[in-house]
Design a protein around this motif. Structure first.
Motif, PDB file in Angstrom:
ATOM      1  N   ALA A 106      50.358  38.047  33.120  1.00  0.00           N
ATOM      2  CA  ALA A 106      49.729  37.552  31.589  1.00  0.00           C
ATOM      3  C   ALA A 106      49.757  36.657  31.796  1.00  0.00           C
ATOM      4  O   ALA A 106      50.694  35.877  32.182  1.00  0.00           O
ATOM      5  N   CYS A 107      48.980  35.742  30.775  1.00  0.00           N
ATOM      6  CA  CYS A 107      49.501  34.397  29.841  1.00  0.00           C
ATOM      7  C   CYS A 107      49.089  34.394  28.686  1.00  0.00           C
ATOM      8  O   CYS A 107      48.839  35.263  27.899  1.00  0.00           O
ATOM      9  N   VAL A 108      50.303  33.544  28.482  1.00  0.00           N
ATOM     10  CA  VAL A 108      50.516  33.621  26.623  1.00  0.00           C
ATOM     11  C   VAL A 108      49.991  31.527  26.784  1.00  0.00           C
ATOM     12  O   VAL A 108      51.318  30.604  26.886  1.00  0.00           O
ATOM     13  N   SER A 109      49.347  31.135  25.847  1.00  0.00           N
ATOM     14  CA  SER A 109      49.113  30.359  25.067  1.00  0.00           C
ATOM     15  C   SER A 109      48.663  29.939  23.311  1.00  0.00           C
ATOM     16  O   SER A 109      48.199  30.701  23.279  1.00  0.00           O
ATOM     17  N   ALA A 110      48.881  28.365  23.069  1.00  0.00           N
ATOM     18  CA  ALA A 110      48.866  28.853  22.109  1.00  0.00           C
ATOM     19  C   ALA A 110      47.607  27.444  21.793  1.00  0.00           C
ATOM     20  O   ALA A 110      47.907  26.308  20.103  1.00  0.00           O
ATOM     21  N   GLY A 111      47.277  27.375  22.748  1.00  0.00           N
ATOM     22  CA  GLY A 111      46.707  25.570  22.912  1.00  0.00           C
ATOM     23  C   GLY A 111      44.856  26.098  22.325  1.00  0.00           C
ATOM     24  O   GLY A 111      44.619  27.448  21.070  1.00  0.00           O
ATOM     25  N   ASN A 112      43.840  25.432  22.240  1.00  0.00           N
ATOM     26  CA  ASN A 112      43.265  25.182  21.610  1.00  0.00           C
ATOM     27  C   ASN A 112      42.111  26.296  21.661  1.00  0.00           C
ATOM     28  O   ASN A 112      41.531  27.816  22.814  1.00  0.00           O
ATOM     29  N   THR A 113      41.940  27.514  20.909  1.00  0.00           N
ATOM     30  CA  THR A 113      41.296  28.753  20.935  1.00  0.00           C
ATOM     31  C   THR A 113      39.773  28.716  21.402  1.00  0.00           C
ATOM     32  O   THR A 113      39.990  29.455  22.438  1.00  0.00           O
ATOM     33  N   GLY A 114      38.939  28.113  21.472  1.00  0.00           N
ATOM     34  CA  GLY A 114      37.659  28.158  22.024  1.00  0.00           C
ATOM     35  C   GLY A 114      37.857  28.021  23.057  1.00  0.00           C
ATOM     36  O   GLY A 114      37.031  28.967  23.622  1.00  0.00           O
ATOM     37  N   ALA A 115      38.475  27.178  23.746  1.00  0.00           N
ATOM     38  CA  ALA A 115      38.639  26.527  25.020  1.00  0.00           C
ATOM     39  C   ALA A 115      39.515  27.736  25.873  1.00  0.00           C
ATOM     40  O   ALA A 115      38.631  28.169  26.917  1.00  0.00           O
ATOM     41  N   LEU A 116      40.088  28.468  24.945  1.00  0.00           N
ATOM     42  CA  LEU A 116      40.883  29.739  25.648  1.00  0.00           C
ATOM     43  C   LEU A 116      39.998  30.503  25.830  1.00  0.00           C
ATOM     44  O   LEU A 116      39.914  31.145  26.780  1.00  0.00           O
ATOM     45  N   ILE A 117      39.401  30.726  25.558  1.00  0.00           N
ATOM     46  CA  ILE A 117      38.297  32.101  25.283  1.00  0.00           C
ATOM     47  C   ILE A 117      37.156  32.061  26.458  1.00  0.00           C
ATOM     48  O   ILE A 117      36.883  32.388  27.270  1.00  0.00           O
ATOM     49  N   ALA A 118      36.994  31.057  25.773  1.00  0.00           N
ATOM     50  CA  ALA A 118      35.805  30.635  27.367  1.00  0.00           C
ATOM     51  C   ALA A 118      36.642  30.027  28.605  1.00  0.00           C
ATOM     52  O   ALA A 118      36.157  31.277  29.630  1.00  0.00           O
ATOM     53  N   MET A 119      37.172  29.755  29.199  1.00  0.00           N
ATOM     54  CA  MET A 119      38.422  29.555  30.190  1.00  0.00           C
ATOM     55  C   MET A 119      39.000  31.122  30.584  1.00  0.00           C
ATOM     56  O   MET A 119      38.203  31.583  31.739  1.00  0.00           O
ATOM     57  N   ALA A 120      39.391  32.120  29.433  1.00  0.00           N
ATOM     58  CA  ALA A 120      39.932  33.552  29.803  1.00  0.00           C
ATOM     59  C   ALA A 120      38.679  34.197  30.849  1.00  0.00           C
ATOM     60  O   ALA A 120      38.245  34.937  31.647  1.00  0.00           O
ATOM     61  N   HIS A 121      37.449  33.950  29.813  1.00  0.00           N
ATOM     62  CA  HIS A 121      35.896  34.744  29.951  1.00  0.00           C
ATOM     63  C   HIS A 121      35.161  34.255  31.297  1.00  0.00           C
ATOM     64  O   HIS A 121      35.491  34.960  32.363  1.00  0.00           O
ATOM     65  N   PHE A 122      35.608  32.790  31.783  1.00  0.00           N
ATOM     66  CA  PHE A 122      35.432  32.204  33.311  1.00  0.00           C
ATOM     67  C   PHE A 122      36.181  32.864  34.121  1.00  0.00           C
ATOM     68  O   PHE A 122      35.442  32.734  34.979  1.00  0.00           O
ATOM     69  N   VAL A 123      37.345  32.670  33.984  1.00  0.00           N
ATOM     70  CA  VAL A 123      38.674  32.223  34.789  1.00  0.00           C
ATOM     71  C   VAL A 123      38.408  34.361  35.092  1.00  0.00           C
ATOM     72  O   VAL A 123      38.373  34.782  36.526  1.00  0.00           O
ATOM     73  N   LEU A 124      38.774  35.408  34.412  1.00  0.00           N
ATOM     74  CA  LEU A 124      39.173  36.743  34.442  1.00  0.00           C
ATOM     75  C   LEU A 124      37.881  37.500  34.654  1.00  0.00           C
ATOM     76  O   LEU A 124      38.197  38.518  35.399  1.00  0.00           O
ATOM     77  N   LYS A 125      37.380  37.118  33.969  1.00  0.00           N
ATOM     78  CA  LYS A 125      35.515  37.984  33.616  1.00  0.00           C
ATOM     79  C   LYS A 125      35.460  39.616  33.160  1.00  0.00           C
ATOM     80  O   LYS A 125      37.078  39.597  33.088  1.00  0.00           O
ATOM     81  N   MET A 126      35.455  40.286  32.952  1.00  0.00           N
ATOM     82  CA  MET A 126      34.699  40.701  31.895  1.00  0.00           C
ATOM     83  C   MET A 126      35.679  42.181  32.643  1.00  0.00           C
ATOM     84  O   MET A 126      35.092  42.545  33.720  1.00  0.00           O
ATOM     85  N   LEU A 127      36.345  43.168  32.356  1.00  0.00           N
ATOM     86  CA  LEU A 127      36.350  43.879  32.140  1.00  0.00           C
ATOM     87  C   LEU A 127      35.261  45.282  32.343  1.00  0.00           C
ATOM     88  O   LEU A 127      33.704  45.184  31.583  1.00  0.00           O
ATOM     89  N   SER A 128      35.108  46.228  33.445  1.00  0.00           N
ATOM     90  CA  SER A 128      33.800  47.263  33.523  1.00  0.00           C
ATOM     91  C   SER A 128      33.209  48.007  32.343  1.00  0.00           C
ATOM     92  O   SER A 128      34.009  48.099  31.774  1.00  0.00           O
ATOM     93  N   GLY A 129      32.181  47.877  31.490  1.00  0.00           N
ATOM     94  CA  GLY A 129      31.981  48.873  30.475  1.00  0.00           C
ATOM     95  C   GLY A 129      32.106  47.510  29.045  1.00  0.00           C
ATOM     96  O   GLY A 129      31.811  47.996  28.414  1.00  0.00           O
ATOM     97  N   VAL A 130      32.777  46.640  29.181  1.00  0.00           N
ATOM     98  CA  VAL A 130      32.930  45.422  28.280  1.00  0.00           C
ATOM     99  C   VAL A 130      31.669  44.074  28.476  1.00  0.00           C
ATOM    100  O   VAL A 130      32.059  43.224  29.304  1.00  0.00           O
ATOM    101  N   GLU A 131      31.259  43.846  27.268  1.00  0.00           N
ATOM    102  CA  GLU A 131      30.160  42.854  27.403  1.00  0.00           C
ATOM    103  C   GLU A 131      30.774  41.693  27.143  1.00  0.00           C
ATOM    104  O   GLU A 131      30.948  40.520  27.389  1.00  0.00           O
ATOM    105  N   ARG A 132      31.403  41.477  25.784  1.00  0.00           N
ATOM    106  CA  ARG A 132      32.003  40.903  25.019  1.00  0.00           C
ATOM    107  C   ARG A 132      33.848  40.757  24.633  1.00  0.00           C
ATOM    108  O   ARG A 132      33.798  41.241  24.276  1.00  0.00           O
ATOM    109  N   PRO A 133      34.298  39.521  25.217  1.00  0.00           N
ATOM    110  CA  PRO A 133      35.403  39.755  24.692  1.00  0.00           C
ATOM    111  C   PRO A 133      35.904  39.698  22.679  1.00  0.00           C
ATOM    112  O   PRO A 133      35.281  38.955  22.155  1.00  0.00           O
ATOM    113  N   ALA A 134      37.743  39.907  22.522  1.00  0.00           N
ATOM    114  CA  ALA A 134      37.864  39.865  21.278  1.00  0.00           C
ATOM    115  C   ALA A 134      38.675  39.998  21.015  1.00  0.00           C
ATOM    116  O   ALA A 134      39.835  39.966  22.241  1.00  0.00           O
ATOM    117  N   LEU A 135      38.951  38.773  19.988  1.00  0.00           N
ATOM    118  CA  LEU A 135      40.448  38.569  19.541  1.00  0.00           C
ATOM    119  C   LEU A 135      40.502  39.411  18.486  1.00  0.00           C
ATOM    120  O   LEU A 135      39.768  39.839  17.925  1.00  0.00           O
TER     121      LEU A 135
END
Lengths: 346, 346
Positions: A106-135
């Motif tokens: 797991a990764c924990v960050s208190a950083g820039n939310t928009g950047a974290l979402i974009a990077m996490a999406h790019f690096v980790l990719k979506m689970l199969s069956g899920v189109e978009r991430p959610a907080l």
């Protein structure tokens, strides 16, 4: 008799994120490994700063605190697209890549939310069956247990399928992390009647009603978010973000009004002295965002976002949350449930 | 020297609307004509009930309280489409038609919001240049004056042009009714940066930035709704409704938490006795919807919506608000301003 050796849990921390960086994240990390004996933390960030601070805290050689040197950091006001392009050796990106490579769970960050979402999406990719991430995060409630709400700002435009997937993910979180059985799911809407709301919400309501694997109870209005009528509240990221931040605004307004009223009379000033700790705990209670970590779910890995302005306690709480999600294997459970639900629908 | 005879203001009241009907609306009407000497009220509703109640209150022959008999009423849970089709002689519909026919200058109702919006739209029609109606109300603020917010639930889906028209209407309301000069307009968004939000909001921001006649200051987040940063906050009806109702939910939650904390100790119980009136006024202050009327604007006539659960005081406050809007000729001013702005854009 031998005690079973607990499996080690390895979490990568973005040490440089948030308004205060290592001043907050390092003391939280030290307390976390003291508290949780099977926790191994990789501290991603400026090696010189981290080594110096660790030594000063007398933890220079702690076997479960490892430093991963990173030459960059994502600033709090940086555009996500720019962070994604230019910050490949940032503490945020490196922490996410440790998860992607299977070196951390797991990764924990208190950083820039928009950047974290974009990077996490790019690096980790979506689970199969899920189109978009959610907080997703828990909010306080007048009932015994907290209520989960998603999406709090990861995905602005959500169609009915996305809202349906959010419902599945929210249900799994409430079951696995909170231990609820058949959590009651509700769609946030501007009325409780079937004819109310946007087309996306009406269509999502149909999808949820038809799904036997989920305990969908209908629409809920803003005034019932905290009433305990539902265990999981589903909405798009725009609405969720506005609702969450509005809570913060109302809490501030009320505290201000109470303060002003108290200061306006002598009796009030005395009452104020007595009431001070309540006021503080109230602000904390109604600012969930400030205290609890929000989990970014739907990805092939666990990411917990702590508030940018998080205290040591808040960042520690985000680490604890990541540990729980690792123990409960939340992403795998979400994937399984989605497959099960999709088979049910087919 | 002769005093100038003030022009008579004629308002039609839906006496049967709201949770309590004439029990609330009649005492409010009586007090309104006592308070405002040039106010003439037409009381639309069940003639027998209204005549009996008026007589009992000693106002059976009041020259400025006229009864307009209606055989129907719209119930609080009726579908708007059904009310529109089947309730042509309802107190709500008749009150709106008096405005449409020029016999009254405004209509006040505490009835079914959805039905009132649908009927008002159908009977009064839109002002030229306005595509969709909006509900606008004032919210409390930590600044000296209240903040206006629209739309609070009349129009679910808003494109950029609609949001722009809402901004013009909101500006006129703040100028004419609140007496503000160049009110600061902000779009409610999930961040303050230009890249945040939906396409509609980003496009509306461009339209507003380019308009010299409006004082557009940018995006605002939910936590700043009450901070006094903006005088008028613009959003679509879905988001506005959720935000408003979330305020109500948070206020209830905080009051509950305070009560629970106070009751848990002896000192607290004593403090609670002292604090009781503050708690009450706080709930009132943060439940604007409960107390202030919301105006349905963008139509060729003035319609003020009081809360369904309105008290006599709240319904009276809605009548006063209708009087102010008649005096300031709000619909004509909105029409003029829209024409002026559209010429500026051409």
């Amino acid at each position: 008799m031998h005690l079973v050796q607990p499996t080690q849990i390895h979490i990568a921390l973005d040490m440089m994120g948030g308004d205060h960086g290592p001043l907050i994240t390092l003391p939280a990390a030290i307390q976390a490994v003291q508290e949780i004996p099977n926790l191994l933390l990789t501290l991603c960030g400026d090696a010189a700063v981290l080594q110096r601070e660790l030594s000063q805290a007398g933890c220079g050689n702690h076997p479960r605190l490892r430093i991963q040197p990173c030459s960059q950091q994502v600033s709090m006001c940086e555009k996500p697209s720019s962070a994604l392009r230019n910050k490949r050796d940032s503490s945020m990106r490196v922490a996410l890549e440790l998860v992607e490579q299977g070196q951390a769970s797991a990764c924990v960050s208190a950083g820039n939310t928009g950047a974290l979402i974009a990077m996490a999406h790019f690096v980790l990719k979506m689970l199969s069956g899920v189109e978009r991430p959610a907080l997703i995060s828990t909010l306080p409630s007048t009932a015994a247990q907290p209520v989960y709400m998603l999406d709090l700002g990861a995905t602005v435009n959500c169609d009915a399928d996305t809202l349906f997937q959010f419902a599945v993910m929210g249900s799994v979180m409430a079951e696995e992390v909170e231990g609820l059985q058949a959590p009651r799911l509700a769609l946030l809407n501007m009325g409780e009647e079937e004819i109310k709301g946007t087309d996306q919400i009406k269509q999502a309501a149909v999808l949820l009603s038809e799904c036997d694997e989920l305990n969908y109870i209908g629409f809920i209005e803003g005034n019932d978010i905290f009433s305990g009528k539902a265990d999981v509240i589903i909405c798009d990221g725009f609405v969720g973000n506005v609702a969450l931040k509005t809570c913060e605004g109302v809490a501030k307004l009320i505290i201000n009004q109470i303060r002003a009223t108290l200061l306006s009379s002598l009796v009030g000033r005395i009452v104020g002295k007595v009431a001070q700790p309540w006021l503080k705990s109230m602000v904390k209670g109604v600012n969930p965002d400030q205290y609890n970590g929000a989990s970014l779910i739907g990805l092939r890995g666990i990411v917990v976002k702590s508030h940018g302005n998080a205290s040591k306690e808040a960042f520690l709480s985000a680490i604890r949350q990541a540990v729980r999600e690792v123990e409960r294997q939340v992403p795998a459970k979400i994937k399984d449930r989605l497959e099960q639900v999709l088979i049910g629908k087919a």
